[in-house]
Design an enzyme around this catalytic site. Structure first.
Site, PDB file in Angstrom:
ATOM      1  N   SER A 122       1.194  -0.995   0.022  1.00 51.08           N
ATOM      2  CA  SER A 122       0.031  -0.101  -0.108  1.00 51.08           C
ATOM      3  C   SER A 122       1.434   1.177   0.108  1.00 51.08           C
ATOM      4  CB  SER A 122      -1.053   0.114   1.741  1.00 51.08           C
ATOM      5  OG  SER A 122      -1.584  -1.079   1.140  1.00 51.08           O
ATOM      6  N   HIS A 143      -1.397  -3.409  -6.354  1.00 56.23           N
ATOM      7  CA  HIS A 143      -2.383  -3.128  -5.426  1.00 56.23           C
ATOM      8  C   HIS A 143      -4.135  -3.344  -5.497  1.00 56.23           C
ATOM      9  CE1 HIS A 143      -3.574   0.242  -1.790  1.00 56.23           C
ATOM     10  NE2 HIS A 143      -3.256  -0.602  -1.741  1.00 56.23           N
ATOM     11  N   GLU A 155      -4.553  -0.428  -8.143  1.00 56.47           N
ATOM     12  CA  GLU A 155      -3.369   0.744  -8.978  1.00 56.47           C
ATOM     13  C   GLU A 155      -2.338   0.078  -9.354  1.00 56.47           C
ATOM     14  OE1 GLU A 155      -4.382   4.530  -6.100  1.00 56.47           O
ATOM     15  OE2 GLU A 155      -3.307   2.679  -4.643  1.00 56.47           O
ATOM     16  N   ASN A 193      -3.892   5.276  -0.993  1.00 52.58           N
ATOM     17  CA  ASN A 193      -3.380   5.755   0.663  1.00 52.58           C
ATOM     18  C   ASN A 193      -2.771   6.662   0.606  1.00 52.58           C
ATOM     19  OD1 ASN A 193      -4.526   3.074   1.746  1.00 52.58           O
ATOM     20  ND2 ASN A 193      -3.286   2.103  -0.303  1.00 52.58           N
TER      21      ASN A 193
HETATM   22  N1  LIG Z   1      -5.305  -4.334   4.625  1.00 54.59           N
HETATM   23  C1  LIG Z   1      -6.132  -3.404   3.747  1.00 54.59           C
HETATM   24  O1  LIG Z   1      -7.140  -2.549   4.039  1.00 54.59           O
HETATM   25  C2  LIG Z   1      -5.178  -3.282   2.193  1.00 54.59           C
HETATM   26  C3  LIG Z   1      -5.852  -2.515   1.296  1.00 54.59           C
HETATM   27  C4  LIG Z   1      -4.906  -2.719   0.299  1.00 54.59           C
HETATM   28  C5  LIG Z   1      -3.443  -3.339   1.034  1.00 54.59           C
HETATM   29  N2  LIG Z   1      -2.566  -4.091   1.646  1.00 54.59           N
HETATM   30  C6  LIG Z   1      -1.445  -4.644   1.606  1.00 54.59           C
HETATM   31  O2  LIG Z   1      -1.576  -5.965   1.498  1.00 54.59           O
HETATM   32  C7  LIG Z   1      -0.655  -6.471   2.393  1.00 54.59           C
HETATM   33  C8  LIG Z   1      -1.057  -7.159   3.343  1.00 54.59           C
HETATM   34  O3  LIG Z   1      -2.020  -7.093   4.386  1.00 54.59           O
HETATM   35  P1  LIG Z   1      -3.094  -7.557   5.201  1.00 54.59           P
HETATM   36  O4  LIG Z   1      -4.109  -6.413   5.580  1.00 54.59           O
HETATM   37  O5  LIG Z   1      -3.564  -8.534   4.157  1.00 54.59           O
HETATM   38  O6  LIG Z   1      -2.254  -8.001   6.212  1.00 54.59           O
HETATM   39  P2  LIG Z   1      -2.708  -9.339   6.870  1.00 54.59           P
HETATM   40  O7  LIG Z   1      -1.757  -9.068   8.140  1.00 54.59           O
HETATM   41  O8  LIG Z   1      -3.882  -9.315   7.624  1.00 54.59           O
HETATM   42  O9  LIG Z   1      -2.065 -10.602   6.828  1.00 54.59           O
HETATM   43  C9  LIG Z   1      -0.848 -11.266   6.018  1.00 54.59           C
HETATM   44  C10 LIG Z   1      -0.453 -12.151   5.267  1.00 54.59           C
HETATM   45  O10 LIG Z   1       0.880 -12.820   5.549  1.00 54.59           O
HETATM   46  C11 LIG Z   1       1.166 -13.660   6.242  1.00 54.59           C
HETATM   47  N3  LIG Z   1       2.306 -13.471   5.848  1.00 54.59           N
HETATM   48  C12 LIG Z   1       3.736 -12.821   6.420  1.00 54.59           C
HETATM   49  N4  LIG Z   1       4.793 -13.276   6.413  1.00 54.59           N
HETATM   50  C13 LIG Z   1       5.031 -13.996   5.642  1.00 54.59           C
HETATM   51  C14 LIG Z   1       6.177 -14.753   4.666  1.00 54.59           C
HETATM   52  N5  LIG Z   1       7.112 -14.218   4.680  1.00 54.59           N
HETATM   53  N6  LIG Z   1       5.500 -15.961   3.719  1.00 54.59           N
HETATM   54  C15 LIG Z   1       4.177 -16.187   4.062  1.00 54.59           C
HETATM   55  N7  LIG Z   1       3.547 -15.730   4.565  1.00 54.59           N
HETATM   56  C16 LIG Z   1       3.766 -14.417   5.274  1.00 54.59           C
HETATM   57  C17 LIG Z   1       0.784 -13.682   7.615  1.00 54.59           C
HETATM   58  O11 LIG Z   1       1.209 -14.874   7.769  1.00 54.59           O
HETATM   59  C18 LIG Z   1      -0.399 -13.181   7.396  1.00 54.59           C
HETATM   60  O12 LIG Z   1      -1.503 -14.056   6.659  1.00 54.59           O
HETATM   61  C19 LIG Z   1       0.317  -5.371   2.775  1.00 54.59           C
HETATM   62  O13 LIG Z   1       1.374  -4.639   2.386  1.00 54.59           O
HETATM   63  C20 LIG Z   1      -0.811  -4.334   3.014  1.00 54.59           C
HETATM   64  O14 LIG Z   1      -0.311  -3.018   2.877  1.00 54.59           O
HETATM   65  C21 LIG Z   1      -4.028  -3.737   2.927  1.00 54.59           C
END
Ligand SMILES: NC(=O)c1ccc[n+]([C@@H]2O[C@H](COP(=O)([O-])OP(=O)(O)OC[C@H]3O[C@@H](n4cnc5c(N)ncnc54)[C@H](O)[C@@H]3O)[C@@H](O)[C@H]2O)c1
Length: 293
Positions: A122, A143, A155, A193
């Site tokens: 993000s 994204h 994005e 963001n």
């Molecule tokens: N939450 C949101 O609203 C949102 C929206 C768009 C983008 N994002 C982006 O998406 C990404 C994930 O965010 P999220 O909110 O889903 O996080 P989250 O914490 O809900 O999930 C992350 C997942 O990744 C896994 N993980 C972490 N390190 C790992 C590795 N090395 N190998 C395999 N699995 C691994 C964890 O076990 C977890 O299940 C981030 O880069 C975030 O910026 C989040």
């Protein structure tokens, strides 16, 4: 020229974003391999995805045969080597540069040189994430928006070294998934963001300053600006811990004081109030159903 994509890997597939991204890929007919390091979380998220698809069938939005095809196209694993045949791997692991770079390094060893790596970051720089791979030309920003299985926008951001072939292939794939891609530069927060992180923090600071209750802050934004969700309800959906990570990634780059982590947010995360995923954040939630189910 664009590359043919048949098999898609999703890393961090048990997370808030990864589970929805896997649904987008499988729904469009791609063989989809969900990879996460946490087996129990992967099982839980598979159940939530199945419940989401069942609800879609019940509501007449999806045919039962299509649901079965989507489920049949999806598999899950905690073994990264299962991603070896993927044409596209989308990472949605924690918002942490070193974690993402390390993952790309591991993927380099597993996947072919033609595999495209897309990052769902993000706020982080695609160019910096790509430096974790020996082949940075294959890395692109992709994204998705939360919840990925319902929101159309993606994005798309090339890093400095991203090849045009990588970008075009990834762009074509998003279209094949019936998503709506927009091209952005590799700038912190891209479009959404850059606007949303400071805005959501403002709502938390307003709550902390006692301007109004959480319910009234959200009500004002919805009724006054026509938004479907209030900012505090949205942070509950995003995850309060993820909002902290967004701030921590965003603030040092932009030095925008509005992007700094609000103290109330930090305290709530320390108390385990993470939003929908923990059952309580700015609001209370029964169960932990996937949004839109
Ligand atoms: N939450 C949101 O609203 C949102 C929206 C768009 C983008 N994002 C982006 O998406 C990404 C994930 O965010 P999220 O909110 O889903 O996080 P989250 O914490 O809900 O999930 C992350 C997942 O990744 C896994 N993980 C972490 N390190 C790992 C590795 N090395 N190998 C395999 N699995 C691994 C964890 O076990 C977890 O299940 C981030 O880069 C975030 O910026 C989040």
């Amino acid at each position: 020229m664009t590359r043919t994509i048949k098999t898609v890997g999703v890393c961090g597939a048990a997370g808030t974003m990864g589970a929805g991204i896997a649904l987008v890929a499988a729904r469009a007919g791609f063989r989809t391999i969900s990879y996460d390091m946490k087996e129990d979380a992967l099982e839980r998220s598979a159940k939530q995805s199945a419940a989401f698809l069942d609800k879609s069938v019940e509501r007449g939005k999806l045919e039962a045969s299509k649901r079965d095809a989507i489920v049949g196209a999806m598999s899950r694993t905690t073994d990264i080597s299962a991603l070896e045949d993927c044409d596209l791997v989308i990472e949605a692991v924690f918002e942490d540069l070193a974690t993402k770079q390390k993952l790309l390094d591991r993927l380099d060893a597993v996947c072919s040189e033609d595999t495209i790596f897309a990052s769902n970051t993000s706020t982080l720089s695609i160019t910096e994430i790509a430096s974790g791979s020996k082949v940075p030309t294959r890395v692109v920003g992709m994204h998705f928006c939360l919840p990925a299985q319902l929101m159309k926008l993606i994005e798309m951001s090339p890093g400095i070294l991203t090849s045009e072939e990588t970008f075009e292939s990834a762009w074509a794939w998003t279209k094949a998934c019936s998503q709506i891609p927009v091209r952005t530069q590799d700038k912190p927060g891209f479009i959404l963001n850059a606007l949303l992180v400071p805005f959501n923090n403002d709502a938390i600071r307003a709550l902390e300053a006692g301007v109004a209750s959480a319910a009234d802050i959200d009500k004002a934004i919805k009724a006054g600006l026509g938004y479907k969700m209030g900012p505090l309800e949205l942070i509950d959906l995003i995850g309060l811990d993820t909002q902290v990570r967004l701030c921590e990634a965003f603030y040092p780059i932009t030095l925008d004081p509005r992007a700094a982590t609000p103290p109330l947010l930090r305290r709530m995360v320390a108390a385990g109030l993470l939003g929908r995923k923990s059952g309580k954040g700015f609001f209370d939630y029964e169960g932990n159903a996937m949004y839109g189910a």
